[in-house]
Structures are given as structure tokens and as C-alpha cells.
Design a protein around this motif. Structure first.
Motif, PDB file in Angstrom:
ATOM      1  N   ASN A  26       0.760  -1.260  -0.066  1.00 56.31           N
ATOM      2  CA  ASN A  26       0.032  -0.149  -0.314  1.00 56.31           C
ATOM      3  C   ASN A  26       0.873   1.154   0.125  1.00 56.31           C
ATOM      4  O   ASN A  26       0.060   2.018   0.227  1.00 56.31           O
ATOM      5  CB  ASN A  26      -0.783   0.033   1.139  1.00 56.31           C
ATOM      6  N   MET A  27       2.501   0.866  -0.470  1.00 56.39           N
ATOM      7  CA  MET A  27       3.139   2.114  -0.770  1.00 56.39           C
ATOM      8  C   MET A  27       4.146   1.486  -1.279  1.00 56.39           C
ATOM      9  O   MET A  27       4.316   0.910  -1.541  1.00 56.39           O
ATOM     10  CB  MET A  27       3.389   2.895   1.142  1.00 56.39           C
ATOM     11  N   ARG A  29       8.166   3.329  -1.266  1.00 58.20           N
ATOM     12  CA  ARG A  29       9.296   4.628  -0.740  1.00 58.20           C
ATOM     13  C   ARG A  29      10.596   3.713  -0.274  1.00 58.20           C
ATOM     14  O   ARG A  29      10.677   2.686   0.206  1.00 58.20           O
ATOM     15  CB  ARG A  29       8.222   5.294   0.641  1.00 58.20           C
ATOM     16  N   GLN A 140       6.709   7.973   5.351  1.00 57.98           N
ATOM     17  CA  GLN A 140       5.720   8.751   5.045  1.00 57.98           C
ATOM     18  C   GLN A 140       4.705   9.432   6.493  1.00 57.98           C
ATOM     19  O   GLN A 140       3.664   9.614   6.762  1.00 57.98           O
ATOM     20  CB  GLN A 140       3.914   8.321   4.131  1.00 57.98           C
ATOM     21  N   TYR A 159       6.015  -1.264   9.812  1.00 56.35           N
ATOM     22  CA  TYR A 159       5.871  -1.410   8.493  1.00 56.35           C
ATOM     23  C   TYR A 159       6.782  -2.597   7.899  1.00 56.35           C
ATOM     24  O   TYR A 159       7.784  -3.025   8.550  1.00 56.35           O
ATOM     25  CB  TYR A 159       6.781   0.263   8.224  1.00 56.35           C
TER      26      TYR A 159
END
Length: 192
Positions: A26-27, A29, A140, A159
Motif C-alpha cells: 500500500n506504499m 518508498r 511518510q 511497516y
């Protein structure tokens, strides 16, 4: 649009997701490069984490609200991971109060929990601005010093960092930790 074409396309999407182990992030980075010290005073860099999926969070030892339950949740997650026979993983807890959280203080904090420190590092040895920047750029998340108290504002998520060094997913780390989902994702990334 042709029904047969739509069915073939949908089947291809389902097969591709099944082949990827069902992992859906869902991310996305990049984990900024870092070189910090852990609770034993040993260097640990972002390069040391390459090749292994990593479960990460942000805490500080003087926290009087979310950090104790978050750390308890991480210990439960670690037990569940190991109970599933997953060996290819690391855990990292970044202190957001590096000035107070020396390796000795982190060791004392860890001693309050039933955890396996063989693959879990509590990190410090950096400036506040460095961890604030890392949290924002790579996760984030906001890390803010509350000038009116000795408390910090920080992310309460857990995370997942891919073996390639990309932060790929965040989960609730405070109230309702999705252990089964995290374990399935670890297995999917660990096999890739």
C-alpha cells in the motif's frame, strides 16, 4: 468490450497475483540510507538489512502512551512469526528520542518484554533531525518533538520493508495488528 476478452484479462490478473505470492503493498518508498547503532552499541546500516524482509516501527522509551502497547504488539507479532516457522526476517525499532535513548536505556527498555533480540534491533545514535527526516521521507510519517513536554509525536504503524530496501506496506501497530496478514506478506517477500 468482448466478454471473452474480459474473462481472459481477469484470469490473467488473478494468476499474476497468485504467482506473486498474493502480496499487495500500500506504499512504495525507498528506504533512505542510514548507519546507526543498536541497543548493543553495534553499527547497523540500511545495507545490513538488504536481502531480508524487515518489520519496522518507531518508539521511544520515555513514551507514556502508545509505545508500551506497540512494543508489546511487536513482541506478539515476533512470537507469531516464529511460530509460523518464518526465519528470514528482521525487526527494527527506531527511537524517536535518540538523545535520551542510549544503547543502555534501550537495553533496559527491551528487558521489560519477552522478545528475541537475535533478529530485533532497537536503533539510536543519530540526531533528532535525522530520524524525523527518515520517518517522513521513507515511511511518510511525522516525528515531532512536543516542546511543552518530554513526549514525541510519531507514527504508530508497523511497516514492512522489502529485501530490496523499499518500504512497501504499513499496518496498524497500535490497536489491531493484522498478524496473519503481516506473516503472509513476510512469507511472500521472503520467497521472492
Amino acid at each position: 468490450m468482448n466478454k471473452k476478452f474480459m474473462t481472459v484479462g481477469l484470469t490473467a490478473v488473478i494468476l499474476m497475483s497468485a504467482c506473486s505470492g498474493g502480496f499487495e503493498g500500500n506504499m512504495e518508498r525507498d528506504l533512505k540510507a542510514f548507519d546507526f547503532i543498536n541497543h548493543n552499541g553495534e553499527q547497523l546500516s540500511s545495507e545490513d538489512l538488504q536481502g531480508t524482509p524487515v518489520v519496522a516501527n518507531f518508539i521511544f522509551t520515555n513514551c507514556d502512551t502508545v509505545c508500551p502497547p506497540m512494543t508489546y504488539n511487536m513482541t506478539g507479532l515476533q512470537k507469531a512469526i516464529e511460530g509460523e516457522g518464518v526465519e528470514n526476517y528482521r525487526m527494527v525499532s527506531f527511537s524517536v528520542d535518540p538523545e535520551k535513548d542510549t544503547p543502555e536505556v534501550l537495553q533496559e527498555f527491551m528487558g521489560r518484554y519477552d522478545l528475541n533480540e537475535d533478529n530485533w534491533d532497537f536503533l539510536t545514535g543519530y540526531e533528532f533531525d535525522e530520524i524525523s527526516s527518515l520517518a517522513l521521507d521513507s515511511f511518510q510519517g511525522l516525528v515531532v518533538d512536543d516542546p511543552s513536554s518530554d513526549q514525541m509525536t510519531h507514527p504508530t504503524s508497523i511497516y514492512l520493508i522489502s529485501p530490496e530496501g523499499t518500504v512497501v506496506k504499513s499496518y496498524d501497530g497500535y490497536e489491531s495488528v493484522p498478524e496473519d496478514e503481516i506473516i503472509a506478506d513476510l512469507k511472500a517477500l521472503g520467497d521472492s
